[in-house]
Every structure is written in C-alpha cells, then in structure tokens.
Write a protein that holds these residues in place. Structure first.
Motif, PDB file in Angstrom:
ATOM      1  N   ASN A  25       0.871  -1.166   0.000  1.00 53.21           N
ATOM      2  CA  ASN A  25       0.000   0.000   0.000  1.00 53.21           C
ATOM      3  C   ASN A  25       0.912   1.221   0.000  1.00 53.21           C
ATOM      4  N   SER A  67       3.641  -3.759  16.453  1.00 52.54           N
ATOM      5  CA  SER A  67       2.409  -4.159  15.764  1.00 52.54           C
ATOM      6  C   SER A  67       2.374  -5.668  15.577  1.00 52.54           C
ATOM      7  N   GLU A  96      -1.540   4.341  13.406  1.00 53.57           N
ATOM      8  CA  GLU A  96      -1.636   4.402  11.951  1.00 53.57           C
ATOM      9  C   GLU A  96      -0.761   3.323  11.308  1.00 53.57           C
ATOM     10  N   LYS A  98       0.064   0.430  12.670  1.00 48.26           N
ATOM     11  CA  LYS A  98      -0.599  -0.855  12.901  1.00 48.26           C
ATOM     12  C   LYS A  98      -1.774  -1.043  11.941  1.00 48.26           C
ATOM     13  N   LYS A  99      -2.568  -0.005  11.753  1.00 47.50           N
ATOM     14  CA  LYS A  99      -3.718  -0.083  10.848  1.00 47.50           C
ATOM     15  C   LYS A  99      -3.267  -0.364   9.418  1.00 47.50           C
ATOM     16  N   SER A 100      -2.191   0.296   8.992  1.00 51.31           N
ATOM     17  CA  SER A 100      -1.668   0.096   7.645  1.00 51.31           C
ATOM     18  C   SER A 100      -1.116  -1.316   7.467  1.00 51.31           C
ATOM     19  N   ILE A 102      -2.075  -3.975   9.154  1.00 48.78           N
ATOM     20  CA  ILE A 102      -3.242  -4.865   9.119  1.00 48.78           C
ATOM     21  C   ILE A 102      -3.830  -4.904   7.714  1.00 48.78           C
ATOM     22  N   HIS A 103      -3.919  -3.736   7.081  1.00 44.60           N
ATOM     23  CA  HIS A 103      -4.459  -3.645   5.719  1.00 44.60           C
ATOM     24  C   HIS A 103      -3.629  -4.482   4.742  1.00 44.60           C
ATOM     25  N   VAL A 104      -2.303  -4.340   4.792  1.00 47.31           N
ATOM     26  CA  VAL A 104      -1.434  -5.078   3.866  1.00 47.31           C
ATOM     27  C   VAL A 104      -1.474  -6.573   4.159  1.00 47.31           C
ATOM     28  N   LYS A 106      -3.917  -8.267   5.474  1.00 47.47           N
ATOM     29  CA  LYS A 106      -5.208  -8.802   5.008  1.00 47.47           C
ATOM     30  C   LYS A 106      -5.173  -9.032   3.501  1.00 47.47           C
ATOM     31  N   ARG A 107      -4.548  -8.115   2.770  1.00 42.15           N
ATOM     32  CA  ARG A 107      -4.437  -8.268   1.316  1.00 42.15           C
ATOM     33  C   ARG A 107      -3.634  -9.511   0.952  1.00 42.15           C
ATOM     34  N   LYS A 109      -3.599 -12.187   2.687  1.00 44.40           N
ATOM     35  CA  LYS A 109      -4.290 -13.327   3.297  1.00 44.40           C
ATOM     36  C   LYS A 109      -3.425 -14.000   4.368  1.00 44.40           C
TER      37      LYS A 109
END
Length: 114
Positions: A25, A67, A96, A98-100, A102-104, A106-107, A109
C-alpha cells in the motif's frame, strides 16, 4: 522480538525477495514466503535512509515490531515476512502504522482477525 522470529541474514532476505510474493500500500510493501516446515513466522525489516534520520528509522522499526507482537496470534505461521517501509511511514504514529500493516497483511491473506 525473539531471535528465532527475526530474519537477519542477507541470503534469507534475498530468498524472500526472489521466491516470495509482494503486497503493498502507500506506506509498506510486504513480501511473503511460504515455509510449510516452519511452525512460526519470522519478520525482517527494511527501512531506508530515504525515510529519515536514524531516530525516525528506528522509531518506524519499533512501531512495526510492536504491531507484529500485538498481532502475533492472528498472523499466519509458517511464513517469512519482509516489511519495507515507504516514505509516508515516517510521519505516522503507532496506531496508523498498525492499521496500515493490518491492511497489507489482510491483502496477503496472512492475517485472520477474529
């Protein structure tokens, strides 16, 4: 992080880069390499001098490690991860980052949040 959870050697980094899959991301690129015979995950960090001075780079690395420690139970075992920080990560606070991540994850899997 414990020693067995870290990637430190250059040939281990190169193995993940050449044989792994990348997901990204704006803030991070994560390379993921499957290691089926390994019952834990390992992470390697790469924070370039382009990010900032040593204080900023070390802060970004601490945020990433923390994270992963908090997400440890949800991260898929049996994989090696190499996280490369991009420039916007230098201005982010811990939540922020940690959130980023988590996003990567999840992408890729690699994360199973309950």
């Amino acid at each position: 992080m414990r020693k067995k959870l870290r990637i430190k050697k250059n040939n281990e980094f190169q193995d993940v880069f050449q044989n792994g899959e990348s997901f990204g991301n704006r803030q991070f690129v994560v390379y993921v390499l499957e290691k089926p015979n390994q019952d834990y995950f390992r992470i390697g960090l790469s924070v370039s001098k382009k990010i900032g001075n040593a204080v900023i780079r070390n802060q970004v690395k601490r945020y990433i490690r923390q994270s992963f420690l908090e997400l440890m139970d949800n991260v898929k075992a049996g994989q090696d991860y190499v996280i490369i920080a991009r420039r916007p990560a230098a201005e982010m606070d811990f939540f922020e980052v940690k959130k980023s991540l988590i996003h990567v994850l999840k992408r890729s899997k690699s994360l199973s949040l309950k």
